[in-house]
Write an enzyme that holds these catalytic residues in place. Structure first.
Site, PDB file in Angstrom:
ATOM      1  N   HIS A  84       0.638  -1.229   0.028  1.00  0.00           N
ATOM      2  CA  HIS A  84      -0.065  -0.118   0.074  1.00  0.00           C
ATOM      3  C   HIS A  84       0.754   1.258   0.039  1.00  0.00           C
ATOM      4  O   HIS A  84       1.859   1.252   0.243  1.00  0.00           O
ATOM      5  CB  HIS A  84      -1.008  -0.107   1.228  1.00  0.00           C
ATOM      6  N   GLU A  85       0.367   2.486  -0.397  1.00  0.00           N
ATOM      7  CA  GLU A  85       0.961   3.777  -0.517  1.00  0.00           C
ATOM      8  C   GLU A  85       1.955   3.622  -1.343  1.00  0.00           C
ATOM      9  O   GLU A  85       2.948   4.332  -1.330  1.00  0.00           O
ATOM     10  CB  GLU A  85       1.670   4.239   0.889  1.00  0.00           C
TER      11      GLU A  85
END
Lengths: 259, 591
Positions: free
Chosen positions: B444-445
């Protein structure tokens, strides 16, 4: 309702607590130190009474210079001001001498209640509030699991083995509290910042009118003559279950006064 | 009892003996602070994390959030912990006084937050997102938006999210299709779907403030047509339920205490103001949404690195404790089978696994704190030039700060399981959950692959390569300070840093971005190791002349990194320099 809370700085419960080999006093320098855990409950109770009744909460602590960390914590929880009794001449004072010194400090303050934890995790004597009550000629309400204040009367529920007793006294009075009394708050971040600016008075022996020959290791009425480390743990006892295992375990627990 | 979350001793070494954070109190923004307040807030964070977050970590994992079609239910401990977090003022710790913040330096606030990530990464996601959301609105929102949304977030009454991905557009944000239709009153109505939205729905707060990327009809194609909107779950001005609803919860491998959602905007389930469409308000200027969102994303990326580090760190401490207590086997040289067994920490291979974890997690902590310190410098350094240098270096390091801990602290968690043996693979022990939780962080990110492209395709070539040049100068300055016992490490580091610059030049000399970027992930990994080697040498320099087990531990872990880890970069950089085309030329049918 002005309240004084007595706060003690003690070695961290999880740290290895030792006596100093040179003078047989508690080694405070080489361990992490924290606020005596039950004292957090005492501070919390004072703040709750203050929220209900108004007045000021003052922290009093007798400790070496480092004790200021613990005092700041109590202030960051919300207490208004503090008095720190700190003087090298106090080193090695026993409980009787400490009660004399604290009584002198209390004599400089105006209060309706003194609240303290029921015992400290380092000495485990649970003797300070009775000693102070005796010295100050004020009633002592010990082992409180609940405190209510009504005008000039303070009433507590005293924790007992089988329940509780209700005990009351007129103010000013000395109250000790047990862990059942409340759930201490955390210091807030705002409280931490505010604590830096709250009044903190540091007193020496002379400032508090304490006679130097009545405190300190040399004149302590009780002395540690000798000490040794705890013996290593004994081997455990194995109970073989031959149909009577439960009975044997129960008998063992009863013999150890655990049930 | 020493904490099994993070080592306070290590934190204090890094903050006070290496990064000298007390110097920050000389800057006007932090003038009210002192070592005393830093220590007190670290105490507070450690206490709250230990007492209110860690105890329900396993329970939240075993009882993931449920959705009955109307309401999301979480175990009650999550809300209780978050209430304590807010009441103690930790949400606002680094924020401006003007919104009730305490202006704590970011490096100290980051250290505090790491305790929560180590204790319970699922529950700590809610304040993590809320803080990032509030910081973005502070930077780019109007004063009214700050009053309406930031203040309640600071008080812990509203929580925040970031809504970027869509079912068909994750890493490729240019393809988002959520529409924001202008209204006569200056507001917008949003229509579309957002996927993977953490904390997107729950009953933990009075309101949820979504920051949503969407396109205004008629805006340019691609990322240049993306705008940013604030879309509250409840329209603050009217108290009406906004037309943003939960379509469903995602069921995950880890991070189970954090709700992860598919949100529908503008499907007419609610009709605020009598019509369908999610009411939203433009943040800043139209079509500048992505740069604004990256304000939050860059902080979030360092925060993800911090979370990965924290999970690795707590796993290391737990496996270290286990290794000290678990008797098994006898020394290789022991002849007597009736001799007592030794704790497994006595075995060389177990020590190797502990050393590897130690150098990963302590290296990652140094990296995350260093980047947070750069954030402080970017904001408050004395001169404009210093602030710009900090910004440039931080920009260059951000993909590494995100990815390196995500890769190597996950490896640390794997080793922590290995140290526990079969027990580590069971749910009796914490380490298997740490591994599952940490497996999210390379995803994620911005995935690992995206970070590699960001580093090699953007960061090291931006401004004519100034970012890489600054990083090289900074590393070289450290290498030059290494003398005496550390001289060999300084020379090894310098050679590695020089080789990175050389290979970067070779990659781009072709003028063919496809070839240059074909192995960007390998580049990311190699440069990450060189950066962490640099930060290990920094630590060894800070420990020079100091004695005791703690400093000896630093020295052995640092040397371990240079002996066992840094040499990995040689073959990686050689592969890159060869302009290998395997990944380009492989046909899809061959896979």
């Amino acid at each position: 309702m002005n309240i004084v809370v007595l706060v003690k700085q003690v070695p961290d419960t999880w740290a290895e607590r030792k006596l100093d080999a040179t003078d047989k006093t508690l080694d405070r320098a080489s361990v992490d130190v924290v606020m005596n855990e039950i004292d957090e409950y005492a501070v919390e109770e004072a703040l709750r009474i203050q929220a209900d009744q108004g007045g000021e909460v003052t922290i009093v602590s007798m400790a070496p210079d480092r004790g200021v960390e613990t005092i700041r914590k109590a202030l960051s929880m919300g207490a208004d001001k503090a008095v720190h009794l700190s003087d090298p001449a106090l080193h090695g004072s026993d409980a009787v001498q400490t009660s004399y010194a604290l009584a002198k400090v209390l004599g400089t303050l105006e209060y309706d209640l003194v609240i303290a934890g029921s015992e400290a995790t380092d000495s485990r004597m649970a003797i300070m509030t009775p000693l102070l009550a005796e010295r100050l000629g004020q009633p002592q309400l010990s082992g409180a699991r609940k405190v209510t204040v009504d005008g000039g009367t303070v009433r507590i529920e005293r924790q007992t083995d089988n329940g509780y007793d209700v005990v009351e006294a007129s103010t000013p009075a000395i109250v000790s509290v047990v862990e059942k009394i409340n759930e201490p708050r955390y210091p807030s971040f705002k409280g931490i910042m505010a604590a830096k600016k709250k009044p903190l008075t540091t007193l020496t022996l002379a400032d508090a009118g304490i006679e130097a020959d009545r405190v300190g290791l040399a004149s302590a009425p009780s002395q540690v003559v000798e000490f040794s480390n705890k013996p290593p743990r004994q081997a455990g006892q194995i109970v073989k279950d031959e149909g009577d295992g439960g009975v044997k375990v129960a008998e063992y627990l009863a013999s150890q006064k655990l049930v | 009892m020493p904490s099994l979350l993070l080592s306070r001793r290590d934190l204090e070494f890094l903050l006070y003996e290496w990064l000298d954070v007390e110097l920050l109190t000389k800057r006007p923004r932090h003038a009210e602070h002192s070592r005393e307040t830093f220590d007190a807030v670290l105490d507070l964070a450690e206490q709250v994390a230990t007492r209110d977050f860690a105890p329900h970590n396993k329970k939240a994992d075993e009882n993931e959030p449920t959705f009955d079609g109307t309401t999301v239910t979480l175990i009650p401990e999550v809300k209780k912990a978050l209430d304590v977090f807010a009441q103690t003022g930790l949400i606002a710790s680094g924020m401006d006084e003007s919104v009730g913040g305490m202006q704590l330096p970011g490096v100290v606030a980051g250290a505090c937050f790491a305790f929560f990530q180590a204790a319970n990464v699922g529950s700590s996601s809610y304040p993590f997102l809320t803080i990032g959301n509030a910081n973005l609105l502070m930077a780019h929102g109007t004063p009214e938006q700050v009053d309406t949304y930031v203040r309640p977030m600071v008080e812990g009454r509203f929580f925040g999210t970031m809504c970027l991905s869509e079912p068909q557009a994750g890493s490729s944000l240019a393809d988002v299709t959520t529409r924001a239709v202008p209204q006569d009153d200056g507001s917008y109505r949003l229509f579309g779907n957002k996927m993977w939205i953490s904390a997107g729905e729950h009953e933990l707060s009075e309101n949820i403030v979504h920051l949503v990327l969407a396109k205004i009809p008629g805006s340019p194609p691609g990322v240049k047509g993306i705008s940013l909107f604030v879309v509250p779950k409840v329209v603050v001005e009217t108290g009406e339920r906004n037309d943003v609803v939960l379509a469903g919860l995602n069921h995950k491998m880890g991070y189970r205490g954090t709700t992860n959602t598919l949100l529908n905007f503008g499907e007419g389930v609610h009709t605020p103001g009598g019509q369908p469409g999610a009411v939203g308000f433009l943040v800043g200027e139209a079509n500048r949404g992505l740069p604004y969102m990256f304000h939050m994303m860059n902080e979030a990326r360092i925060g993800v690195g911090s979370g990965a580090m924290a999970l690795g760190y707590t796993g290391y401490l737990k496996s270290l404790q286990y290794a000290r207590e678990r008797p098994q086997g006898r020394p290789v040289a022991a002849k007597d089978p009736s001799a007592p067994q030794v704790p497994i920490i006595a075995h060389a291979d177990v020590k190797r696994m502990l050393l590897a974890q130690k150098c990963y997690v302590e290296g990652a902590l140094a990296l995350v704190l260093y980047c947070n310190r750069l954030l402080d410098d970017e904001r408050t350094a004395e001169t404009q030039e210093d602030r710009e240098q900090a910004h440039l270096l931080l920009d260059t390091l951000t993909p590494i700060a995100k990815s390196w801990p995500s890769q190597w602290c996950l490896e640390a968690n794997s080793l922590a399981i290995q140290v526990h043996g079969g027990y580590g693979y069971t749910r009796e022990y914490d380490v298997e959950q740490h591994y599952r939780d940490n497996r999210l962080n390379p995803i994620h990110e911005g995935t690992h692959g995206i970070q590699g492209l960001d580093l090699l395709g953007r960061k090291v070539v931006m401004q004519g390569g100034q970012g890489l040049a600054l990083l090289h100068r900074t590393i070289s300055a450290t290498a030059a300070r290494a003398s005496g016992d550390l001289a060999d490490l300084g020379a090894q580091l310098q050679a590695s840093a020089d080789r990175v610059v050389e290979v970067t030049g070779q990659l781009w000399a072709t003028g063919d971005p496809e070839v240059a970027l074909a192995n960007a992930s390998v580049y990311l990994e190699a440069v990450g190791h060189v950066v962490v080697a640099w930060l290990w040498l920094e630590q060894l320099l800070a420990a020079e002349g100091r004695t005791g087990d703690f400093y000896d531990g630093k020295r052995v872990a640092g040397r371990f990194f240079f002996r066992y880890e840094l040499p990995r970069t040689g073959p990686q950089l050689d592969l890159l320099a060869s302009l290998d085309r395997t990944t380009l030329d492989v046909k899809q049918a061959w896979l």
